[in-house]
Design a protein around this motif. Structure first.
Motif, PDB file in Angstrom:
ATOM      1  N   LYS A 422      43.418  40.178  42.076  1.00  0.00           N
ATOM      2  CA  LYS A 422      43.948  41.534  42.092  1.00  0.00           C
ATOM      3  C   LYS A 422      44.079  42.098  40.679  1.00  0.00           C
ATOM      4  N   ARG A 423      44.526  41.230  39.733  1.00  0.00           N
ATOM      5  CA  ARG A 423      44.721  41.693  38.358  1.00  0.00           C
ATOM      6  C   ARG A 423      43.410  42.152  37.736  1.00  0.00           C
ATOM      7  N   PHE A 424      42.324  41.429  38.023  1.00  0.00           N
ATOM      8  CA  PHE A 424      41.034  41.759  37.405  1.00  0.00           C
ATOM      9  C   PHE A 424      40.133  42.577  38.350  1.00  0.00           C
ATOM     10  N   GLN A 425      40.736  43.055  39.461  1.00  0.00           N
ATOM     11  CA  GLN A 425      40.049  43.954  40.380  1.00  0.00           C
ATOM     12  C   GLN A 425      38.730  43.363  40.900  1.00  0.00           C
ATOM     13  N   LEU A 426      38.826  42.136  41.389  1.00  0.00           N
ATOM     14  CA  LEU A 426      37.652  41.472  41.969  1.00  0.00           C
ATOM     15  C   LEU A 426      37.485  41.891  43.429  1.00  0.00           C
ATOM     16  N   THR A 427      36.245  41.880  43.903  1.00  0.00           N
ATOM     17  CA  THR A 427      35.990  42.175  45.308  1.00  0.00           C
ATOM     18  C   THR A 427      36.430  40.987  46.168  1.00  0.00           C
ATOM     19  N   SER A 428      36.468  41.187  47.497  1.00  0.00           N
ATOM     20  CA  SER A 428      36.885  40.108  48.394  1.00  0.00           C
ATOM     21  C   SER A 428      35.951  38.899  48.278  1.00  0.00           C
ATOM     22  N   ARG A 429      34.639  39.140  48.184  1.00  0.00           N
ATOM     23  CA  ARG A 429      33.686  38.044  48.033  1.00  0.00           C
ATOM     24  C   ARG A 429      33.870  37.353  46.690  1.00  0.00           C
ATOM     25  N   GLU A 430      34.088  38.133  45.632  1.00  0.00           N
ATOM     26  CA  GLU A 430      34.330  37.551  44.302  1.00  0.00           C
ATOM     27  C   GLU A 430      35.628  36.752  44.308  1.00  0.00           C
ATOM     28  N   GLY A 431      36.600  37.184  45.119  1.00  0.00           N
ATOM     29  CA  GLY A 431      37.837  36.419  45.231  1.00  0.00           C
ATOM     30  C   GLY A 431      37.598  35.053  45.859  1.00  0.00           C
ATOM     31  N   GLU A 432      36.708  34.990  46.858  1.00  0.00           N
ATOM     32  CA  GLU A 432      36.362  33.708  47.473  1.00  0.00           C
ATOM     33  C   GLU A 432      35.657  32.798  46.483  1.00  0.00           C
ATOM     34  N   VAL A 433      34.764  33.405  45.689  1.00  0.00           N
ATOM     35  CA  VAL A 433      34.064  32.618  44.667  1.00  0.00           C
ATOM     36  C   VAL A 433      35.047  32.134  43.608  1.00  0.00           C
ATOM     37  N   LEU A 434      36.032  32.962  43.275  1.00  0.00           N
ATOM     38  CA  LEU A 434      37.034  32.591  42.266  1.00  0.00           C
ATOM     39  C   LEU A 434      37.791  31.326  42.682  1.00  0.00           C
ATOM     40  N   VAL A 435      38.171  31.248  43.954  1.00  0.00           N
ATOM     41  CA  VAL A 435      38.916  30.079  44.435  1.00  0.00           C
ATOM     42  C   VAL A 435      38.111  28.802  44.208  1.00  0.00           C
ATOM     43  N   LEU A 436      36.828  28.836  44.528  1.00  0.00           N
ATOM     44  CA  LEU A 436      35.991  27.649  44.360  1.00  0.00           C
ATOM     45  C   LEU A 436      35.752  27.327  42.898  1.00  0.00           C
ATOM     46  N   LEU A 437      35.585  28.374  42.077  1.00  0.00           N
ATOM     47  CA  LEU A 437      35.433  28.138  40.632  1.00  0.00           C
ATOM     48  C   LEU A 437      36.685  27.498  40.052  1.00  0.00           C
ATOM     49  N   ALA A 438      37.845  27.965  40.498  1.00  0.00           N
ATOM     50  CA  ALA A 438      39.104  27.413  39.988  1.00  0.00           C
ATOM     51  C   ALA A 438      39.310  25.966  40.407  1.00  0.00           C
TER      52      ALA A 438
END
Length: 504
Positions: A422-438
């Motif tokens: 939310k802070r970096f204004q990621l899309t819903s798909r980018e949010g899913e990718v973020l979880v896996l990257l983290a």
């Protein structure tokens, strides 16, 4: 493709050959099971002492060499050939005794000691199978036990001289198959088995901690004493005729049943569950056999020989398997030697206390020894059961706490990722990718998890890095970690938190 198929077949042949060799070895260690071929007299104190000293000396030498050189003794061909020669000479002496030739006490002792060389071969087979995964090792043992039972029955279909000639071949062929199996046990197969053994070592750490090795050795020895008490009744009825024929067939059936039970249970149970079930089962089996022997006497021999043979097989399985759980110093073979010595020491103690001492001091002594051994086993089993239940309850509580902590951490982790997205204004798909990257996943894993192409996954990753103004996955993980600390701090005021092992 054809070459790979041939390689798989070749890889399997070593296990088949080793199993057949183990079958002959097990049959060779117990020539006395072939009761229809000859009658044995009661052993003397000198003979028992010589056998115990022999086992203690040979096993001590094997242990010393193992600890000193770390070499595999089953690869020592001079040792194997020597065992075959001595065993064959001992069997020849036994045949002479069966034919009525009097050898005198010194030579009789030498003959008895020589016939136990196959037992040392069994220990060497155990060392060979220590380099094999536990499930394959136990499966081979189950087939070997069943095969030995079949041999006991089949050998009765031949003439006496032919049967004796076949017995002479058991140990030499067994040694030849061990050498051949080792030569065919290639590096590829060994590497696969090492992975299984590594997992087995991790799983057995708690087993070794909860079950002291000395306790198992003591149980093996005392159970052997009880089995000898039952066997002594059998020996009285031997006549090299109909009674011995019945004994041999029934004993073979019992051994065959034991192998079938082992293999069936192994298919549905984990290794520790399998061993614990058999450990609990062996005392009731002995109790049933004792009851039948007391109720029917000599007429009940066929009835109690089946549970007796199963109990014998369970003890031998403990010697075969339990030392694998005690790999201190990476030398489980040492524990195998100690376990097998306990097995043989219990055998000697049983013969001395059940078959020799009562002849001098009365049958009450035999009853006292049986009651003492059974009482000790019963008390130790009760204590072990209480400890097992206590440890199981403790582990269950620990597992529950870990699961709750993991669940709370996972929830907090998901919330931290959502805040970062939310802070970096990621899309819903980018949010899913973020979880896996983290969690430390790479582009290929992300593509497989989200069912997208590698190129699409890499594009999402690039966009995330651009929006967060970072250049590496590690920086992204650090940002999520900082956010996770904030979330956990808001929840319970903690200044630190356990990071899920899945994230690194």
């Amino acid at each position: 493709m054809a070459e790979k198929s041939k390689e798989r077949i070749a890889d399997g042949r070593w296990l088949v050959a080793a199993t057949v060799g183990l079958t002959l070895c097990v049959a060779g260690t117990e020539y006395e099971r072939y009761t229809a071929l000859w009658v044995f007299e009661t052993r003397s104190v000198a003979e028992l002492a010589s056998i115990v000293v022999y086992f203690a000396a040979v096993l001590a030498v094997l242990v010393r060499r193992t600890l000193k050189s770390k070499s595999r003794l089953y690869r020592c061909k001079p040792l194997l050939v020597g065992l075959a020669v001595v065993q064959t000479a001992g069997l020849a002496g036994r045949c002479m005794q069966a034919a009525g030739v009097s050898l005198g006490e010194p030579f009789s002792v030498i003959v008895s000691v020589s016939m136990h060389c196959a037992s040392i071969l069994f220990v060497l087979y155990a060392e060979f199978f220590l380099d094999v995964g536990v499930r394959k090792a136990v499966s081979s043992f189950a087939f070997a036990i069943a095969g030995a039972g079949v041999l006991q029955i089949l050998v009765l279909g031949f003439d006496w001289t032919v049967s004796i000639a076949l017995l002479f071949l058991f140990v030499p062929i067994s040694i030849g198959l061990l050498i051949w199996s080792d030569s065919r046990y290639g590096p590829g197969a060994r590497e696969v088995e090492r992975e299984d053994i590594a997992a087995e070592v991790r799983d057995s750490e708690s087993f070794a901690r909860d079950y002291p090795f000395w306790e198992y050795c003591t149980s093996i020895a005392l159970l052997e004493v009880l089995l000898i008490a039952l066997h002594s009744t059998v020996m009285v009825t031997q006549d090299s005729g109909g009674a011995s024929f019945t004994i041999q067939v029934t004993s073979g059936i019992g051994t065959l049943v034991a192998g079938a039970i082992f293999y069936a249970l192994l298919r549905y149970l984990q290794e520790t569950e399998f061993l614990e079930l058999l450990r609990i089962l062996v005392l009731p089996l002995v109790l049933v056999a004792l009851y039948i022997s007391a109720l029917f006497g000599a007429s009940g021999v066929p009835l109690y020989l089946v549970p007796l043979a199963v109990a014998y097989s369970i003890l031998l399985l403990f010697v075969w398997t339990v030392p694998r759980n005690y790999r201190k110093g990476n030398a489980p073979f040492v524990f195998t030697c100690i376990a097998y010595f306990s097995y043989r020491a219990g055998w000697a103690l049983g013969i001395f206390g059940i078959m020799i001492l009562p002849n001098r001091y009365g049958e009450l002594l035999e009853t006292g020894i049986i009651l003492a051994a059974f009482s000790v086993l019963l008390v130790s089993s009760a204590i072990r059961l209480l400890k097992y239940r206590r440890n199981s309850a403790r582990r269950l509580d620990e597992a529950r706490e870990v699961a709750e902590l993991q669940a709370n951490t996972d929830i907090a982790f998901s919330e931290a990722c959502a805040r970062v997205a939310k802070r970096f204004q990621l899309t819903s798909r980018e949010g899913e990718v973020l979880v896996l990257l983290a969690r430390g996943r790479n582009a290929r894993h992300i593509a497989e998890s989200l069912v997208i192409s590698d190129g699409t996954a890499r594009t999402h990753i690039m966009h995330i890095y651009q929006k967060m103004e970072i250049s590496s996955q590690q920086v992204l993980m650090d940002i999520v970690d900082d956010e996770l600390r904030a979330v956990m701090g808001e929840r319970d005021g903690a200044t630190s938190f356990p990071i899920s092992s899945d994230r690194r």
